[in-house]
Motif scaffolding. Structure first.
Motif, PDB file in Angstrom:
ATOM      1  N   SER A  28       0.834  -1.183   0.000  1.00  0.00           N
ATOM      2  CA  SER A  28       0.000   0.000   0.000  1.00  0.00           C
ATOM      3  C   SER A  28       0.871   1.235   0.000  1.00  0.00           C
ATOM      4  O   SER A  28       1.986   1.227   0.467  1.00  0.00           O
ATOM      5  CB  SER A  28      -0.897  -0.018   1.241  1.00  0.00           C
ATOM      6  OG  SER A  28      -0.108  -0.062   2.412  1.00  0.00           O
ATOM      7  N   CYS A  31      -0.635   6.963  -3.409  1.00  0.00           N
ATOM      8  CA  CYS A  31      -0.825   7.592  -4.714  1.00  0.00           C
ATOM      9  C   CYS A  31      -2.276   7.961  -4.992  1.00  0.00           C
ATOM     10  O   CYS A  31      -2.558   8.627  -5.986  1.00  0.00           O
ATOM     11  CB  CYS A  31      -0.300   6.676  -5.820  1.00  0.00           C
ATOM     12  SG  CYS A  31       1.500   6.534  -5.817  1.00  0.00           S
ATOM     13  N   ASP A  32      -3.204   7.530  -4.140  1.00  0.00           N
ATOM     14  CA  ASP A  32      -4.607   7.874  -4.345  1.00  0.00           C
ATOM     15  C   ASP A  32      -5.068   8.964  -3.382  1.00  0.00           C
ATOM     16  O   ASP A  32      -6.251   9.268  -3.297  1.00  0.00           O
ATOM     17  CB  ASP A  32      -5.497   6.639  -4.189  1.00  0.00           C
ATOM     18  CG  ASP A  32      -5.320   5.952  -2.841  1.00  0.00           C
ATOM     19  OD1 ASP A  32      -4.414   6.363  -2.075  1.00  0.00           O
ATOM     20  OD2 ASP A  32      -6.069   4.999  -2.555  1.00  0.00           O
ATOM     21  N   ARG A  97      -7.309   6.826 -11.211  1.00  0.00           N
ATOM     22  CA  ARG A  97      -7.919   5.569 -11.662  1.00  0.00           C
ATOM     23  C   ARG A  97      -7.047   4.881 -12.701  1.00  0.00           C
ATOM     24  O   ARG A  97      -6.801   3.665 -12.622  1.00  0.00           O
ATOM     25  CB  ARG A  97      -9.312   5.842 -12.242  1.00  0.00           C
ATOM     26  CG  ARG A  97      -9.978   4.613 -12.853  1.00  0.00           C
ATOM     27  CD  ARG A  97     -11.389   4.917 -13.316  1.00  0.00           C
ATOM     28  NE  ARG A  97     -11.446   6.066 -14.200  1.00  0.00           N
ATOM     29  CZ  ARG A  97     -11.102   6.029 -15.489  1.00  0.00           C
ATOM     30  NH1 ARG A  97     -10.668   4.899 -16.032  1.00  0.00           N
ATOM     31  NH2 ARG A  97     -11.197   7.109 -16.233  1.00  0.00           N
ATOM     32  N   ARG A 100      -3.730   3.583 -11.089  1.00  0.00           N
ATOM     33  CA  ARG A 100      -3.928   2.364 -10.302  1.00  0.00           C
ATOM     34  C   ARG A 100      -4.227   1.169 -11.205  1.00  0.00           C
ATOM     35  O   ARG A 100      -3.759   0.060 -10.947  1.00  0.00           O
ATOM     36  CB  ARG A 100      -5.050   2.577  -9.283  1.00  0.00           C
ATOM     37  CG  ARG A 100      -4.644   3.504  -8.146  1.00  0.00           C
ATOM     38  CD  ARG A 100      -5.798   3.777  -7.200  1.00  0.00           C
ATOM     39  NE  ARG A 100      -6.231   2.576  -6.506  1.00  0.00           N
ATOM     40  CZ  ARG A 100      -5.642   2.088  -5.407  1.00  0.00           C
ATOM     41  NH1 ARG A 100      -4.584   2.699  -4.904  1.00  0.00           N
ATOM     42  NH2 ARG A 100      -6.101   1.002  -4.823  1.00  0.00           N
ATOM     43  N   GLU A 103      -1.254  -0.483 -12.448  1.00  0.00           N
ATOM     44  CA  GLU A 103      -0.565  -1.320 -11.466  1.00  0.00           C
ATOM     45  C   GLU A 103      -1.400  -2.530 -11.066  1.00  0.00           C
ATOM     46  O   GLU A 103      -1.033  -3.274 -10.160  1.00  0.00           O
ATOM     47  CB  GLU A 103      -0.236  -0.499 -10.220  1.00  0.00           C
ATOM     48  CG  GLU A 103       0.806   0.570 -10.457  1.00  0.00           C
ATOM     49  CD  GLU A 103       1.344   1.141  -9.161  1.00  0.00           C
ATOM     50  OE1 GLU A 103       0.596   1.164  -8.162  1.00  0.00           O
ATOM     51  OE2 GLU A 103       2.508   1.538  -9.138  1.00  0.00           O
ATOM     52  N   ALA A 105      -4.379  -2.397  -9.682  1.00  0.00           N
ATOM     53  CA  ALA A 105      -5.084  -2.122  -8.428  1.00  0.00           C
ATOM     54  C   ALA A 105      -6.435  -1.477  -8.721  1.00  0.00           C
ATOM     55  O   ALA A 105      -6.572  -0.726  -9.688  1.00  0.00           O
ATOM     56  CB  ALA A 105      -4.247  -1.196  -7.549  1.00  0.00           C
ATOM     57  N   TYR A 107      -9.685   1.062  -8.334  1.00  0.00           N
ATOM     58  CA  TYR A 107      -9.854   2.468  -7.964  1.00  0.00           C
ATOM     59  C   TYR A 107     -10.898   2.547  -6.859  1.00  0.00           C
ATOM     60  O   TYR A 107     -12.024   2.082  -7.021  1.00  0.00           O
ATOM     61  CB  TYR A 107     -10.302   3.284  -9.176  1.00  0.00           C
ATOM     62  CG  TYR A 107     -10.635   4.717  -8.840  1.00  0.00           C
ATOM     63  CD1 TYR A 107      -9.640   5.585  -8.401  1.00  0.00           C
ATOM     64  CD2 TYR A 107     -11.940   5.189  -8.940  1.00  0.00           C
ATOM     65  CE1 TYR A 107      -9.936   6.902  -8.079  1.00  0.00           C
ATOM     66  CE2 TYR A 107     -12.245   6.507  -8.629  1.00  0.00           C
ATOM     67  CZ  TYR A 107     -11.240   7.355  -8.193  1.00  0.00           C
ATOM     68  OH  TYR A 107     -11.532   8.652  -7.867  1.00  0.00           O
ATOM     69  N   HIS A 208      -2.049   0.017  -3.097  1.00  0.00           N
ATOM     70  CA  HIS A 208      -1.501   1.025  -4.013  1.00  0.00           C
ATOM     71  C   HIS A 208      -1.650   0.524  -5.439  1.00  0.00           C
ATOM     72  O   HIS A 208      -1.317  -0.578  -5.742  1.00  0.00           O
ATOM     73  CB  HIS A 208      -0.031   1.237  -3.655  1.00  0.00           C
ATOM     74  CG  HIS A 208       0.657   2.185  -4.573  1.00  0.00           C
ATOM     75  ND1 HIS A 208       0.167   3.438  -4.854  1.00  0.00           N
ATOM     76  CD2 HIS A 208       1.790   2.070  -5.279  1.00  0.00           C
ATOM     77  CE1 HIS A 208       0.984   4.046  -5.678  1.00  0.00           C
ATOM     78  NE2 HIS A 208       1.965   3.233  -5.956  1.00  0.00           N
TER      79      HIS A 208
END
Length: 208
Positions: A28, A31-32, A97, A100, A103, A105, A107, A208
């Motif tokens: 984690s 970045c969000d 969005r 992520r 990566e 992951a 959103y 993350h």
């Protein structure tokens, strides 16, 4: 007593070894968050009109989408203050969005500033800001200093890229993300729950 000391040492070594292995896995980060590096880059890009400041945070295949969203945002910003605020936030959401998704992951929305991300993420960013890895290395213990120090130097070496050199910027982001993931995983492993009472840490509650 001697047996107990050996057991404790073995346990510590095992924990540190596991931490080093986990360092390569996704962790984690922030970045969000409103106060995270992605949205800070977005704010700078919008203020300067330079989309390259955010292209480094997305995959090459997603750059066209971000460029189009950026262009539309700049157009709407000119209407009035209320429109500017809404357009900016919409762009932040799109950028986070897409970042992520790149990566792998999900959103989960823009997260508020000031979240408790755990000491590892904060110490990792602080080390980059100040140019000194020593406080971070002390936090993670001397046993992992070599690993963390190597990643730190790599990020510092790539930090001062030219804003229009997107490829170099992406290399910086890759090093930065790997660095942050590593320091967080190592800290969490060394601070693992006692007596097998595994509980998810506050920092691990978001991906993350």
């Amino acid at each position: 007593m001697k047996f107990n000391q050996i057991t404790v040492k073995a346990s510590v070594l095992a924990t540190l070894s596991a931490a080093l292995l986990l360092a390569a896995a996704p962790a984690s980060a922030h970045c969000d968050g409103v106060d995270g590096p992605v949205i800070k880059a977005a704010q700078q890009a919008l203020d300067t009109g330079n989309v390259n400041r955010v292209l480094i945070w997305v995959q090459a295949s997603d750059q066209a989408q971000i460029k189009e969203a950026f262009r539309k945002t700049l157009d709407v910003r000119q209407l009035n203050p209320a429109a500017k605020k809404l357009a900016d936030y919409s762009f932040f959401e799109t950028l986070v969005r897409v970042h992520r998704a790149g990566e792998g992951a999900p959103y989960t929305g823009i997260q508020p500033a000031g979240r408790d991300l755990g000491p590892a993420v904060v110490a990792g960013d602080k080390a980059l800001e100040t140019g000194s890895v020593e406080p971070l290395a002390n936090l993670l213990t001397k046993a992992v200093h070599k690993s963390v120090g190597g990643q730190f130097k790599d990020v510092i070496a790539k930090k001062n890229f030219k804003v229009d050199d997107v490829a170099a910027g992406q290399e910086y982001v890759k090093a930065y993300v790997g660095y942050i993931h590593s320091v967080e995983r190592i800290y969490e492993a060394t601070e693992g729950p006692a007596h097998g009472d595994a509980k998810e840490s506050p920092a691990a509650a978001h991906q993350h």
